[in-house]
Design an enzyme around this catalytic site. Structure first.
Site, mmCIF file in Angstrom:
data_model
loop_
_atom_site.group_PDB
_atom_site.id
_atom_site.type_symbol
_atom_site.label_atom_id
_atom_site.label_comp_id
_atom_site.label_asym_id
_atom_site.label_seq_id
_atom_site.Cartn_x
_atom_site.Cartn_y
_atom_site.Cartn_z
ATOM 1 N N HIS A 136 0.793 -1.232 0.000
ATOM 2 C CA HIS A 136 0.000 0.000 0.000
ATOM 3 C C HIS A 136 0.828 1.286 0.000
ATOM 4 O O HIS A 136 0.268 2.377 0.134
ATOM 5 C CB HIS A 136 -0.933 0.039 1.215
ATOM 6 C CG HIS A 136 -1.971 -1.025 1.200
ATOM 7 N ND1 HIS A 136 -3.257 -0.821 0.725
ATOM 8 C CD2 HIS A 136 -1.929 -2.314 1.589
ATOM 9 C CE1 HIS A 136 -3.942 -1.937 0.844
ATOM 10 N NE2 HIS A 136 -3.163 -2.863 1.369
ATOM 11 N N LYS B 45 -8.675 13.935 4.953
ATOM 12 C CA LYS B 45 -7.866 12.712 4.954
ATOM 13 C C LYS B 45 -6.850 12.874 6.059
ATOM 14 O O LYS B 45 -6.743 13.946 6.651
ATOM 15 C CB LYS B 45 -7.184 12.500 3.601
ATOM 16 C CG LYS B 45 -6.437 13.738 3.073
ATOM 17 C CD LYS B 45 -5.847 13.496 1.679
ATOM 18 C CE LYS B 45 -6.806 13.760 0.541
ATOM 19 N NZ LYS B 45 -6.940 12.678 -0.417
ATOM 20 N N ARG B 46 -6.086 11.806 6.383
ATOM 21 C CA ARG B 46 -5.040 11.949 7.371
ATOM 22 C C ARG B 46 -4.097 13.093 6.977
ATOM 23 O O ARG B 46 -3.855 13.322 5.789
ATOM 24 C CB ARG B 46 -4.254 10.638 7.506
ATOM 25 C CG ARG B 46 -5.029 9.567 8.235
ATOM 26 C CD ARG B 46 -5.380 9.984 9.651
ATOM 27 N NE ARG B 46 -4.191 10.071 10.479
ATOM 28 C CZ ARG B 46 -3.855 9.186 11.406
ATOM 29 N NH1 ARG B 46 -4.635 8.139 11.638
ATOM 30 N NH2 ARG B 46 -2.764 9.346 12.125
ATOM 31 N N LYS C 136 0.624 14.259 1.494
ATOM 32 C CA LYS C 136 -0.723 14.557 0.988
ATOM 33 C C LYS C 136 -0.915 16.054 0.745
ATOM 34 O O LYS C 136 -1.902 16.492 0.169
ATOM 35 C CB LYS C 136 -1.783 14.036 1.966
ATOM 36 C CG LYS C 136 -1.815 12.509 2.089
ATOM 37 C CD LYS C 136 -2.836 12.046 3.125
ATOM 38 C CE LYS C 136 -2.740 10.570 3.461
ATOM 39 N NZ LYS C 136 -3.379 9.687 2.444
ATOM 40 N N THR D 114 -8.701 6.637 -1.959
ATOM 41 C CA THR D 114 -10.028 6.078 -2.192
ATOM 42 C C THR D 114 -11.107 7.137 -1.963
ATOM 43 O O THR D 114 -12.201 7.033 -2.516
ATOM 44 C CB THR D 114 -10.295 4.864 -1.272
ATOM 45 O OG1 THR D 114 -9.814 5.165 0.037
ATOM 46 C CG2 THR D 114 -9.618 3.622 -1.789
ATOM 47 N N LYS E 178 -14.890 8.335 -3.750
ATOM 48 C CA LYS E 178 -16.139 8.624 -3.030
ATOM 49 C C LYS E 178 -16.713 9.978 -3.424
ATOM 50 O O LYS E 178 -17.925 10.121 -3.626
ATOM 51 C CB LYS E 178 -15.889 8.584 -1.510
ATOM 52 C CG LYS E 178 -15.512 7.202 -1.004
ATOM 53 C CD LYS E 178 -14.974 7.219 0.424
ATOM 54 C CE LYS E 178 -14.249 5.893 0.701
ATOM 55 N NZ LYS E 178 -13.464 5.901 1.950
HETATM 56 C C1 GPK Z 1 -1.002 3.058 3.004
HETATM 57 F F1 GPK Z 1 1.051 2.281 3.769
HETATM 58 C C2 GPK Z 1 -0.154 2.748 4.028
HETATM 59 C C3 GPK Z 1 -0.541 2.941 5.373
HETATM 60 O O1 GPK Z 1 0.221 2.704 6.308
HETATM 61 N N1 GPK Z 1 -1.790 3.412 5.605
HETATM 62 C C4 GPK Z 1 -2.644 3.722 4.593
HETATM 63 O O2 GPK Z 1 -3.787 4.127 4.855
HETATM 64 C C5 GPK Z 1 -3.192 3.871 2.218
HETATM 65 N N2 GPK Z 1 -2.241 3.535 3.300
HETATM 66 C C6 GPK Z 1 -2.564 4.622 1.062
HETATM 67 O O3 GPK Z 1 -1.890 5.762 1.555
HETATM 68 C C7 GPK Z 1 -3.655 5.034 0.096
HETATM 69 O O4 GPK Z 1 -3.111 5.659 -1.034
HETATM 70 C C8 GPK Z 1 -4.469 3.805 -0.334
HETATM 71 O O5 GPK Z 1 -5.594 4.188 -1.072
HETATM 72 C C9 GPK Z 1 -4.934 3.022 0.887
HETATM 73 O O6 GPK Z 1 -3.831 2.708 1.731
HETATM 74 C C10 GPK Z 1 -5.613 1.737 0.523
HETATM 75 O O7 GPK Z 1 -4.851 0.993 -0.366
#
Ligand code: GPK
Length: 837
Positions: free
Chosen positions: A374, A567-568, A573, A678, A682
């Site tokens: 991810h 978002k976080r 970001k 994601t 939405k």
């Molecule tokens: C990816 F590596 C990580 C993590 O520690 N936490 C997290 O939420 C997210 N992510 C990505 O940052 C997003 O781009 C992605 O859509 C999401 O994982 C789901 O795949």
């Protein structure tokens, strides 16, 4: 021990079998019964919370009945199941979702009304289940919904944290973290005190000869902690299939607590042991895209992997099949590297406990596991210190060394004389101390590795897994672009839009086949349809404006353009780019004549999201947004032309209010850093447009909706490395408009400038790693295009409707089907339809 009712008595049993309600009368009956008996309250003290509890218990009964049937069906069907291992499940609220998925929300609304309640007030009593940080955890929740809806035999496995992600309060413009104790009353979980697994930590490994003279490793000593199962039913939409999410909770082992210390009179020490054991599942680590290598986190990971595997293996062993059939019955999906120890644990079970040969066992392991990556950001990749692992999991470290040694031998044969290759791909990094590279271990132990959007899947093949592509060939690496469940993110969050769409498409089939949305393009000339669409967007904005008024006291004009970034909070970001752009807008407005101001489109800039408690730069960004809001929102020159809002405690249930209310949302990460995203999906699905960089799933959204329906800006991923390189060699020139923004901050226009100096300096003279300055001009210009476009409301509306109609690809149903076919090799188990469904 098997305990089942003997054959002759089963008729009586079946006759009295629980049915659950279907009519309004029955719903009221069940709700009142639960309030009066389960909760021991009466009509004289039934508040909204009690009504929520009663209604939830009534729905829970229904879910449990289908859940039992589903589990029976899956057991008898004797086919392959999927186990989705995730350290995070960001579920949000369950009641609304249960009502909609079983198709009884209207019944509940009418029933609650009879009993004196408004359904919205009842639903909003529920505390979010917030067992996750952000995108990764919410993806797991969307996947559970899709797996149940598509009738896949699937289980989720996670941890039952006593404290989920903290609650965020904004105090004097600063984030304050408050613990989120969410288990006070949780009707959605079933404790399974009978399902308890002993989990071992520490100790040492010795070698023994078994009866056949075979040398086997025995892991002895150390301490034992109990894992207790808590089950959460996951209802599919419009199907009886109700899957299970099993969350493990830690507690002191009976043997250890009761006898050793308690009986010998050392009461305090035994209480201490108990608390230490319970600490394992006490809190969710609040970091997003960051790993800090804490021992307790490793303990959580092993605790959860070992308990889940014990459960999975036990279920398989009941079938009496040969071990070679294990991968035909079991697919285990690793959500990131957090559950990588499950690979090692299965190898340990097969070799040490079940007596398989190493190679035979490893073949089973590789066929069973698959791993989704991810992120490519180095600070998020998990590495565990060898000494820490040696102490906590001595046998597992031996197995990791053996896996590594065999792997390196294989690589050496394939690439003789390439010493550097061996160093690069070794699971053990030769640093001080040595580190175990979990992404490499996950890759070597799996048969497939996937990224979560096309760009990201390409990037991992050329960066972290470059050598592994040479070793295994490209087919081991694949892409599954993320998706979202349209049930929660359209039907539940935006019921009026869902209803309008259904009225045009002749029903709700689009909720289970989202590509049906493309028929909406036939209604682009339908005046009434478009008017209603616009009214719905406006009503959603009014609702958000009301929430903003209630929580911040700031009045925003719902006719203004709502510009949202939730978002976080993370430097990659780039919320800092957003707020610096807002300041630029403010300065521009201040410099305008009254005439010029009249031509400007009013804007509301809305921010929301949590910062990890130790992430100072992210906290500074929050403080800057709040400080700018303080000045701008009270500036009479500006009025409605600009408002800046920070929404406190962004979470799933808030997202359900925020997402349908955007005109434009911001997905503006430095190109190449956001694996997918994601929330971008939405927002578009809810009829909002996007301003974004060419990053993650934004690229595929553009491909689907068309370039004219999205506002893209900024440098491309392929240019980022060169730009950074140039910066570090002194080739950096601060964007002149951005320089003016920094002058305003430094001049104290938003309060004490010292508070923002680290943030400013990271861009001005610390290399601007996230390329804020390089993208600033393009960002500002693109926002000007947004302003222009919004003035033509007709054309804007057309862009929105066209975009929604082209979002079918981003359903999490599509991604689950891809995982099922390309990676898991599992088939759905479609139940017989009952009750005319
Ligand atoms: C990816 F590596 C990580 C993590 O520690 N936490 C997290 O939420 C997210 N992510 C990505 O940052 C997003 O781009 C992605 O859509 C999401 O994982 C789901 O795949």
């Amino acid at each position: 021990v098997e305990a089942s009712i003997p054959e002759p008595q089963r008729e009586a049993w079946k006759k009295h079998s629980a049915q659950g309600f279907t009519t309004k009368e029955e719903f009221e009956n069940e709700t009142v019964r639960h309030v009066e008996t389960t909760l021991a309250r009466s009509l004289f003290n039934c508040d909204e919370l009690a009504a929520y509890s009663g209604a939830s218990l009534a729905f829970r009964d229904r879910l449990v009945i289908e859940w039992n049937r589903t589990q029976q069906r899956q057991t008898f069907a004797d086919q392959k199941r999927v186990y989705y291992l995730s350290l995070e499940f960001l579920m949000g609220r369950a009641l609304d979702n249960a009502m909609l998925n079983v198709g009884l929300k209207d019944v509940a609304r009418a029933g609650l009304k009879d009993l004196g309640f408004r359904i919205e007030d009842v639903i909003s009593q529920e505390h979010d289940a917030a067992l996750g940080n952000g995108g990764l955890g919410r993806l797991a929740a969307c996947f559970l919904d899709s797996m149940a809806t598509l009738n896949y035999p699937a289980w989720g496995y996670g941890l039952r944290y006593r404290y989920g992600i903290f609650k965020q309060e904004i105090v004097d413009g600063y984030q304050v973290e408050v613990p989120d104790y969410w288990l006070d009353f949780n009707p959605w979980e079933f404790p399974r005190h009978d399902i308890t697994v002993d989990i071992q930590f520490y100790g040492h490994v010795s070698r023994h000869q078994d009866e056949d003279g075979k040398n086997i490793a025995v892991w002895e000593g150390g301490e034992i902690v109990d894992a207790v199962a808590f089950d959460v039913p996951i209802p599919g939409y419009s199907t009886p299939t109700t899957n299970n999410l099993r969350l493990w909770s830690s507690k002191a082992s009976k043997g250890e607590f009761d006898f050793q210390k308690f009986n010998s009179g050392d009461y305090e020490a035994s209480v201490g042991d108990q608390q230490r054991a319970e600490t394992i599942s006490a809190v969710l680590y609040p970091n997003d895209n960051l790993e800090r290598g804490k021992e307790l986190r490793l303990k959580q990971q092993y605790f959860w992997c070992a308990a889940s595997l014990y459960d999975i293996v036990r279920r398989f062993k009941k079938s009496k099949k040969a071990w070679s059939a294990f991968p035909d019955m079991v697919a285990i999906q690793l959500n990131d590297t957090h559950p990588t120890l499950a690979i090692v644990e299965l190898q340990r079970i097969l070799v040490d406990l079940e007596g398989l040969d190493w190679t035979e066992a490893w073949d089973v392991v590789q066929k069973t596991f698959s791993y989704a990556n991810h992120t490519v950001m180095p600070e998020a990749l998990e590495k565990w210190s060898v000494p820490v692992m040696q102490n906590l999991l001595p046998r597992h470290l031996q197995i990791i060394y053996e896996v590594n040694s065999q792997f390196l031998h294989m690589v050496e044969k394939q690439f003789p004389k390439d010493r550097d290759m061996l160093r690069r791909v070794s699971i053990i990094e030769e640093s001080q101390p040595q580190m175990v590279q979990m992404a490499y271990l996950a890759t070597i132990g799996s048969h497939k590795v996937n990224g979560v959007a096309e760009l990201h899947s390409d990037l991992i093949k050329t960066t972290i897994f470059k050598d592994f592509v040479k070793i295994y060939g490209p087919d081991k690496f694949t892409n599954v672009t993320n998706g979202i469940t349209p049930r929660r993110w359209l039907h539940q969050a935006n019921p009026r839009l869902s209803e309008l769409i259904a009225s045009k498409l002749g029903g709700y089939e689009f909720l289970t086949d989202l590509t049906k949305l493309n028929e909406l393009e036939h209604f682009l000339d339908d005046k009434d349809f478009k008017k209603e669409w616009q009214e719905i967007k406006y009503a959603n904005k009014v609702r958000l404006a009301q929430h903003i008024m209630n929580t911040t006291g700031v009045r925003v004009n719902p006719k203004a353009l709502f510009d949202i970034q939730v978002k976080r909070i993370h430097e990659y970001k780039r919320q800092q780019l957003n707020i610096l752009g807002v300041i630029h807008r403010y300065l521009t407005i201040k410099a305008m004549s009254a005439e010029e101001r009249k031509k400007l489109a009013p804007r509301v800039s809305i921010f929301g999201g949590k910062a990890a408690p130790g992430y100072w730069m992210a906290k500074t960004v929050i403080h800057l947004v709040c400080s700018v809001g303080e000045v701008v929102n009270n500036d009479k020159d500006v009025g409605d032309l600009l408002k800046v809002i920070y929404i406190e405690d962004y979470n799933v249930s808030k997202a359900e209010i925020i997402t349908p209310a955007s005109d434009i949302s911001e997905h503006i990460s430095t190109a190449g850093t956001e694996a997918s995203g994601t929330s971008n999906m939405k927002f578009v699905l809810n009829g909002g447009l996007i301003i974004g960089t060419c990053d993650g799933a934004n690229i595929e959204i553009t491909r689907e909706v068309g370039e004219s329906n999205i506002f893209l800006f900024g440098n491309l991923a392929e240019d980022v490395e060169d730009l950074r390189h140039a910066h570090t060699y002194g080739n950096f020139k601060l964007d002149p408009d951005l320089a003016k923004v920094f002058d305003a901050i430094k001049g104290g226009r938003f309060g004490d400038a010292n508070r923002f100096s680290a943030l400013c300096n990271s861009i001005i003279d610390q290399g601007d790693y996230y390329l804020v300055s390089d993208d600033f001009n393009s960002y500002i210009k693109t926002h000007a295009l947004v302003d222009e476009a919004y003035k033509d409301q007709e054309a804007w509306l057309e862009k929105c409707i066209t975009s929604v109609s082209r979002m079918g690809f981003f359903s999490s149903d599509r991604c689950i089907q891809e995982y099922a076919e390309m990676i898991w090799n599992v088939e759905p188990l479609v139940p017989e339809q009952r009750n005319g469904k």
